[in-house]
Write a protein that holds these residues in place. Sequence first.
Motif, PDB file in Angstrom:
ATOM      1  N   GLY A  26       0.846  -1.277   0.075  1.00 30.80           N
ATOM      2  CA  GLY A  26      -0.079  -0.018   0.019  1.00 30.80           C
ATOM      3  C   GLY A  26       0.841   1.206  -0.012  1.00 30.80           C
ATOM      4  O   GLY A  26       0.461   2.179   0.469  1.00 30.80           O
ATOM      5  N   GLY A  29       6.283   2.266   3.634  1.00 30.83           N
ATOM      6  CA  GLY A  29       7.919   2.193   3.631  1.00 30.83           C
ATOM      7  C   GLY A  29       8.596   3.274   3.122  1.00 30.83           C
ATOM      8  O   GLY A  29       8.269   4.062   2.320  1.00 30.83           O
ATOM      9  N   SER A  47       7.790  10.572  -1.280  1.00 32.78           N
ATOM     10  CA  SER A  47       6.651  10.237  -0.791  1.00 32.78           C
ATOM     11  C   SER A  47       5.363   9.555  -1.382  1.00 32.78           C
ATOM     12  O   SER A  47       5.299   9.982  -2.676  1.00 32.78           O
ATOM     13  CB  SER A  47       6.192  11.430   0.127  1.00 32.78           C
ATOM     14  OG  SER A  47       5.189  11.084   0.942  1.00 32.78           O
ATOM     15  N   ALA A  78       7.101  11.245   4.015  1.00 33.39           N
ATOM     16  CA  ALA A  78       6.514  12.072   5.028  1.00 33.39           C
ATOM     17  C   ALA A  78       7.276  11.582   6.225  1.00 33.39           C
ATOM     18  O   ALA A  78       7.081  12.469   7.238  1.00 33.39           O
ATOM     19  CB  ALA A  78       5.034  11.426   5.193  1.00 33.39           C
ATOM     20  N   HIS A  99       6.605  -1.672   6.770  1.00 37.16           N
ATOM     21  CA  HIS A  99       5.599  -2.044   7.301  1.00 37.16           C
ATOM     22  C   HIS A  99       5.380  -3.785   7.063  1.00 37.16           C
ATOM     23  O   HIS A  99       5.156  -3.898   5.552  1.00 37.16           O
ATOM     24  CB  HIS A  99       4.451  -1.317   6.961  1.00 37.16           C
ATOM     25  CG  HIS A  99       4.168   0.198   6.976  1.00 37.16           C
ATOM     26  ND1 HIS A  99       3.096   0.856   7.072  1.00 37.16           N
ATOM     27  CD2 HIS A  99       5.225   1.000   7.179  1.00 37.16           C
ATOM     28  CE1 HIS A  99       3.233   2.050   7.257  1.00 37.16           C
ATOM     29  NE2 HIS A  99       4.617   2.259   7.411  1.00 37.16           N
ATOM     30  N   HIS A 170       2.389   0.251  13.072  1.00 41.67           N
ATOM     31  CA  HIS A 170       2.820   0.926  12.017  1.00 41.67           C
ATOM     32  C   HIS A 170       3.941   0.202  11.202  1.00 41.67           C
ATOM     33  O   HIS A 170       3.642  -0.230  10.128  1.00 41.67           O
ATOM     34  CB  HIS A 170       3.411   2.499  12.564  1.00 41.67           C
ATOM     35  CG  HIS A 170       3.974   3.296  11.614  1.00 41.67           C
ATOM     36  ND1 HIS A 170       4.151   4.822  11.823  1.00 41.67           N
ATOM     37  CD2 HIS A 170       4.425   3.205  10.399  1.00 41.67           C
ATOM     38  CE1 HIS A 170       4.653   5.036  10.643  1.00 41.67           C
ATOM     39  NE2 HIS A 170       4.996   4.125   9.774  1.00 41.67           N
TER      40      HIS A 170
HETATM   41  C1  LIG Z   1       0.187   4.076   3.430  1.00 39.32           C
HETATM   42  S1  LIG Z   1       1.612   4.253   4.208  1.00 39.32           S
HETATM   43  C2  LIG Z   1       1.352   5.597   5.247  1.00 39.32           C
HETATM   44  C3  LIG Z   1       2.608   6.439   5.382  1.00 39.32           C
HETATM   45  C4  LIG Z   1       3.813   5.726   5.782  1.00 39.32           C
HETATM   46  O1  LIG Z   1       3.665   5.038   7.005  1.00 39.32           O
HETATM   47  C5  LIG Z   1       4.886   5.090   5.309  1.00 39.32           C
HETATM   48  O2  LIG Z   1       5.755   4.491   5.438  1.00 39.32           O
HETATM   49  C6  LIG Z   1       4.948   5.715   3.613  1.00 39.32           C
HETATM   50  O3  LIG Z   1       5.388   7.086   3.652  1.00 39.32           O
HETATM   51  P1  LIG Z   1       5.901   7.812   2.599  1.00 39.32           P
HETATM   52  O4  LIG Z   1       5.591   9.245   2.735  1.00 39.32           O
HETATM   53  O5  LIG Z   1       7.419   7.391   2.789  1.00 39.32           O
HETATM   54  O6  LIG Z   1       5.646   7.323   1.200  1.00 39.32           O
END
Ligand SMILES: CSCCC(=O)C(=O)COP(=O)(O)O
Length: 207
Positions: A26, A29, A47, A78, A99, A170
């Motif tokens: 999803g 990571g 991101s 993020a 994750h 998480h």
């Molecule tokens: C759907 S994953 C939510 C955000 C997160 O926990 C993650 O690891 C990915 O965020 P990114 O901004 O690095 O793509």
Amino acid sequence: MTMINQRWEELADIKRVLAKRDWFPGTSGNLAIKVSDEPIEFLVTASGKDKTKETDEDFLLVDREGKPVKDTHLKPSAETLLHVEIFNKTKAGCSLHVHTVDNNIISELYGDKGKITFRGQEIIKAYGLWDEDAEFTIPIIYNYAHIPTLAESFSEFVKEDAGAVLIRNHGITAWGRDALEAKKYLEASEFLFSYHLKLLTLKAVLV
Ligand SMILES: CSCCC(=O)C(=O)COP(=O)(O)O
Ligand SMILES: [Zn+2]
């Protein structure tokens, strides 16, 4: 090959391997690798991307505050501030965040204790611990939605050049002096999570 290209390739290799294991569900990571010490600059995943795809916009260069070094339409992860803590506080060269179902379940099962400790497992040697009675503890922190708060809480456990921290429900962030060590810490942790959960399940079935 320039240093940035070399580090790009190293991180791209890791991303490819982890993607094959379905460790980026999803779009989750993010990965980071240091490119320079003075000033501190590192490559971090852009991101919100599908990290199972390979493109020439997978990573961007950011400074010690996690801000892009050059003008770009790409947004740093993020969760860049967590990588910022690692590169500013230690001599780590690489930091990996994934994750998985296993790391989420372990973090929920042991979240109230604030940590999980492993012992009596050969793979603990992957953390550089060679004694028979060696223990490895992974802290578990609360998953604050406000990333600066999450990064502050995470920072408490960033003391060594290599380590791992679970974020409750998480994921895990593991880091090391270089890409090989960060990957080793990540893989050893996921091995231990998977082993522990399978053992708990079998014990429940067999009694
Ligand atoms: C759907 S994953 C939510 C955000 C997160 O926990 C993650 O690891 C990915 O965020 P990114 O901004 O690095 O793509
Ligand atoms: Zn995440």
